[in-house]
Enzyme design. Structure first.
Site, PDB file in Angstrom:
ATOM      1  N   GLY A  16       0.775  -1.233   0.000  1.00 27.47           N
ATOM      2  CA  GLY A  16       0.000   0.000   0.000  1.00 27.47           C
ATOM      3  C   GLY A  16       0.810   1.289   0.000  1.00 27.47           C
ATOM      4  N   ILE A  17       0.517   2.154   0.966  1.00 24.49           N
ATOM      5  CA  ILE A  17       1.144   3.475   1.051  1.00 24.49           C
ATOM      6  C   ILE A  17       2.651   3.342   1.276  1.00 24.49           C
ATOM      7  CG2 ILE A  17       1.286   5.554   2.511  1.00 24.49           C
ATOM      8  CD1 ILE A  17      -1.805   5.214   2.936  1.00 24.49           C
ATOM      9  N   TYR A 153      -8.839   2.651  16.624  1.00 23.19           N
ATOM     10  CA  TYR A 153      -8.039   3.215  15.527  1.00 23.19           C
ATOM     11  C   TYR A 153      -8.029   4.742  15.633  1.00 23.19           C
ATOM     12  CZ  TYR A 153      -6.348   3.795  10.671  1.00 23.19           C
ATOM     13  OH  TYR A 153      -5.623   4.131   9.544  1.00 23.19           O
ATOM     14  N   ILE A 188      -7.789   5.664   0.990  1.00 26.42           N
ATOM     15  CA  ILE A 188      -6.813   5.361  -0.060  1.00 26.42           C
ATOM     16  C   ILE A 188      -6.957   3.894  -0.467  1.00 26.42           C
ATOM     17  CG2 ILE A 188      -4.363   5.427  -0.680  1.00 26.42           C
ATOM     18  CD1 ILE A 188      -5.554   8.182   0.190  1.00 26.42           C
TER      19      ILE A 188
HETATM   20  P1  NAP Z   1      -1.497  -1.953   4.249  1.00 33.18           P
HETATM   21  O1  NAP Z   1      -1.658  -2.035   2.777  1.00 33.18           O
HETATM   22  O2  NAP Z   1      -2.205  -2.938   5.114  1.00 33.18           O
HETATM   23  O3  NAP Z   1       0.057  -1.927   4.589  1.00 33.18           O
HETATM   24  C1  NAP Z   1       0.524  -1.916   5.911  1.00 33.18           C
HETATM   25  C2  NAP Z   1       1.778  -2.755   5.994  1.00 33.18           C
HETATM   26  O4  NAP Z   1       2.241  -2.723   7.372  1.00 33.18           O
HETATM   27  C3  NAP Z   1       1.516  -4.223   5.655  1.00 33.18           C
HETATM   28  O5  NAP Z   1       2.549  -4.746   4.846  1.00 33.18           O
HETATM   29  C4  NAP Z   1       1.516  -4.872   7.037  1.00 33.18           C
HETATM   30  O6  NAP Z   1       1.879  -6.231   7.011  1.00 33.18           O
HETATM   31  C5  NAP Z   1       2.549  -4.054   7.746  1.00 33.18           C
HETATM   32  N1  NAP Z   1       2.490  -4.224   9.202  1.00 33.18           N
HETATM   33  C6  NAP Z   1       1.417  -4.521   9.968  1.00 33.18           C
HETATM   34  N2  NAP Z   1       1.787  -4.650  11.255  1.00 33.18           N
HETATM   35  C7  NAP Z   1       3.129  -4.419  11.296  1.00 33.18           C
HETATM   36  C8  NAP Z   1       4.091  -4.414  12.336  1.00 33.18           C
HETATM   37  N3  NAP Z   1       3.756  -4.691  13.617  1.00 33.18           N
HETATM   38  N4  NAP Z   1       5.386  -4.135  12.032  1.00 33.18           N
HETATM   39  C9  NAP Z   1       5.747  -3.872  10.753  1.00 33.18           C
HETATM   40  N5  NAP Z   1       4.871  -3.893   9.713  1.00 33.18           N
HETATM   41  C10 NAP Z   1       3.572  -4.157   9.987  1.00 33.18           C
HETATM   42  O7  NAP Z   1      -1.987  -0.521   4.790  1.00 33.18           O
HETATM   43  P2  NAP Z   1      -1.995   0.946   4.122  1.00 33.18           P
HETATM   44  O8  NAP Z   1      -3.394   1.270   3.784  1.00 33.18           O
HETATM   45  O9  NAP Z   1      -0.923   1.075   3.127  1.00 33.18           O
HETATM   46  O10 NAP Z   1      -1.654   1.793   5.432  1.00 33.18           O
HETATM   47  C11 NAP Z   1      -0.368   2.345   5.690  1.00 33.18           C
HETATM   48  C12 NAP Z   1      -0.529   3.379   6.786  1.00 33.18           C
HETATM   49  O11 NAP Z   1      -1.436   4.395   6.351  1.00 33.18           O
HETATM   50  C13 NAP Z   1      -1.127   2.830   8.084  1.00 33.18           C
HETATM   51  O12 NAP Z   1      -0.519   3.460   9.193  1.00 33.18           O
HETATM   52  C14 NAP Z   1      -2.583   3.238   7.977  1.00 33.18           C
HETATM   53  O13 NAP Z   1      -3.190   3.318   9.241  1.00 33.18           O
HETATM   54  C15 NAP Z   1      -2.458   4.575   7.297  1.00 33.18           C
HETATM   55  N6  NAP Z   1      -3.658   5.033   6.627  1.00 33.18           N
HETATM   56  C16 NAP Z   1      -4.216   4.321   5.607  1.00 33.18           C
HETATM   57  C17 NAP Z   1      -5.363   4.805   4.989  1.00 33.18           C
HETATM   58  C18 NAP Z   1      -6.034   4.091   3.844  1.00 33.18           C
HETATM   59  O14 NAP Z   1      -7.139   4.497   3.454  1.00 33.18           O
HETATM   60  N7  NAP Z   1      -5.459   3.049   3.282  1.00 33.18           N
HETATM   61  C19 NAP Z   1      -5.939   5.993   5.422  1.00 33.18           C
HETATM   62  C20 NAP Z   1      -5.347   6.688   6.460  1.00 33.18           C
HETATM   63  C21 NAP Z   1      -4.194   6.201   7.054  1.00 33.18           C
HETATM   64  P3  NAP Z   1       0.694  -7.337   6.979  1.00 33.18           P
HETATM   65  O15 NAP Z   1      -0.067  -7.084   5.704  1.00 33.18           O
HETATM   66  O16 NAP Z   1       1.428  -8.634   7.028  1.00 33.18           O
HETATM   67  O17 NAP Z   1      -0.156  -7.059   8.200  1.00 33.18           O
END
Ligand code: NAP
Length: 256
Positions: A16-17, A153, A188
Site C-alpha cells: 500500500g502506502i 483506531y 486510499i
Molecule cells: P497496508 O496495505 O495494510 O500496509 C501496511 C503494511 O504494514 C503491511 O505490509 C503490514 O503487514 C505491515 N504491518 C502490519 N503490522 C506491522 C508491524 N507490527 N510491524 C511492521 N509492519 C507491519 O496498509 P496501508 O493502507 O498502506 O496503510 C499504511 C498506513 O497508512 C497505516 O498506518 C494506515 O493506518 C495509514 N492510513 C491508511 C489509509 C487508507 O485508506 N489506506 C488511510 C489513512 C491512514 P501485513 O499485511 O502482514 O499485516
C-alpha cells in the site's frame, strides 16, 4: 533527485502506502530500507525498485519490538554512514465501537499504530541528532475526526498526531535539526481498505462504498502515490521550514 544521497527507512513498506512511498523516495535518489513484518512483501517491493534502476534493501521488522528498532536504526548507520529519513507508516485497523471493542483489540491497535511510532521516533532521534533528519509519521483523517465504528483506531491515530508535535518541539528546542511532521491520508485504495471492504459482505460493502464516495468532495478514493508524494515533500529539504505540522491528503473529506 529531490532526496539524492539520503538514506531512508519506510516501515510497513511491503504494501500500500508504504510500498508507494518506498518507490517514490527511491525514484528521487534515496537509498530506501524497506521494512515490514512480512519480509517477503518487503523483498518484492525492493526487487521492483532495483529492477527500475534505483536503490533499496529489505529488512524484517515488527515495529512493536524496541530491540528490533535499536538494531535496524543502528544497522543503517553502520552500513551506510547516515540515516536521514524515517517514515513511520506500518499500521493496522480493526473495527469496533467504544462499546464492543475488546481490551485485546485496543491494545493490539495501539501497540502497532501508536507505540510503534513512539518507538521509531525515539530510536531515530537517538541517531539523527548528530546530523539532523526528517521523520514523517503516518496518522490518518481518523486522527482528526471521529468515526463511531473504529474507536481504537481513532485513538491510536490521534496519539500519533500529538506525539508528533511534542517530539517536533523537543527536537527544535534541542537544536537537533530534526523535523517531525504527521501525514493524514483520507480513504486510499490499499490492501488495508480493499480487503476490509471485501470482508464486509456484499451488501455492507456496497453501502460503505456509497457512503465513502458521497463523503469525498472530489468523488473518488485516493491512490497510494497521492500520499507518497506528500511524504516525499516532507522528506525533502523543500519542507525545511515545516515541523510539528499536519499534512492532510484526503480529497477534501475533512474540509467540510
Ligand atoms: P497496508 O496495505 O495494510 O500496509 C501496511 C503494511 O504494514 C503491511 O505490509 C503490514 O503487514 C505491515 N504491518 C502490519 N503490522 C506491522 C508491524 N507490527 N510491524 C511492521 N509492519 C507491519 O496498509 P496501508 O493502507 O498502506 O496503510 C499504511 C498506513 O497508512 C497505516 O498506518 C494506515 O493506518 C495509514 N492510513 C491508511 C489509509 C487508507 O485508506 N489506506 C488511510 C489513512 C491512514 P501485513 O499485511 O502482514 O499485516
Amino acid at each position: 533527485m529531490r532526496v539524492e544521497k539520503k538514506v531512508a527507512l519506510v516501515t510497513g513498506g511491503g504494501s500500500g502506502i508504504g510500498a508507494a512511498t518506498s518507490h517514490r523516495l527511491a525514484e528521487e535518489g534515496a537509498l530506501v530500507v524497506v521494512s515490514d513484518i512480512d519480509l517477503g512483501a518487503a523483498e518484492q517491493v525492493v526487487n521492483d525498485i532495483i529492477a527500475a534502476g534505483f536503490q533499496a534493501e529489505a529488512h524484517h521488522q515488527d515495529v512493536t519490538d524496541s530491540i528490533q528498532w535499536h538494531d535496524i536504526v543502528n544497522g543503517i548507520v553502520d552500513d551506510h554512514g547516515r540515516f536521514d529519513i524515517l517514515v513511520n507508516n506500518a499500521g493496522i485497523v480493526l473495527t469496533g465501537t467504544i462499546e464492543d471493542t475488546t481490551l485485546e483489540d485496543w491494545r493490539q491497535i495501539n501497540a502497532v499504530n501508536s507505540e510503534g511510532v513512539f518507538l521509531g521516533t525515539q530510536a531515530a532521534i537517538g541517531v539523527m541528532k548528530r546530523a539532523g533528519g526528517s521523520i514523517i509519521n503516518i496518522s490518518s483523517i481518523e486522527g482528526l475526526v471521529g468515526d463511531p465504528l473504529i474507536a481504537a483506531y481513532n485513538a491510536s491515530k490521534a496519539a500519533v498526531r500529538m506525539m508528533t508535535k511534542s517530539a517536533a518541539l523537543h527536537c527544535a528546542e534541542q537544536g537537533y535539526g530534526i523535523r517531525i511532521n504527521s501525514v493524514h491520508p483520507g480513504f486510499i485504495e490499499t490492501p488495508m481498505v480493499v480487503n476490509g471492504v471485501a470482508a464486509m459482505g456484499e451488501e455492507n460493502a456496497k453501502a460503505f462504498q456509497e457512503y465513502v464516495l458521497s463523503s469525498i468532495p472530489v468523488g473518488a478514493m485516493g491512490k497510494p502515490r497521492d500520499i507518497a508524494n506528500g511524504v516525499l515533500f516532507l522528506a525533502s529539504d523543500e519542507s525545511a521550514y515545516m515541523t510539528g505540522s499536519e499534512l492532510i491528503i484526503d480529497g477534501g473529506f475533512t474540509a467540510r
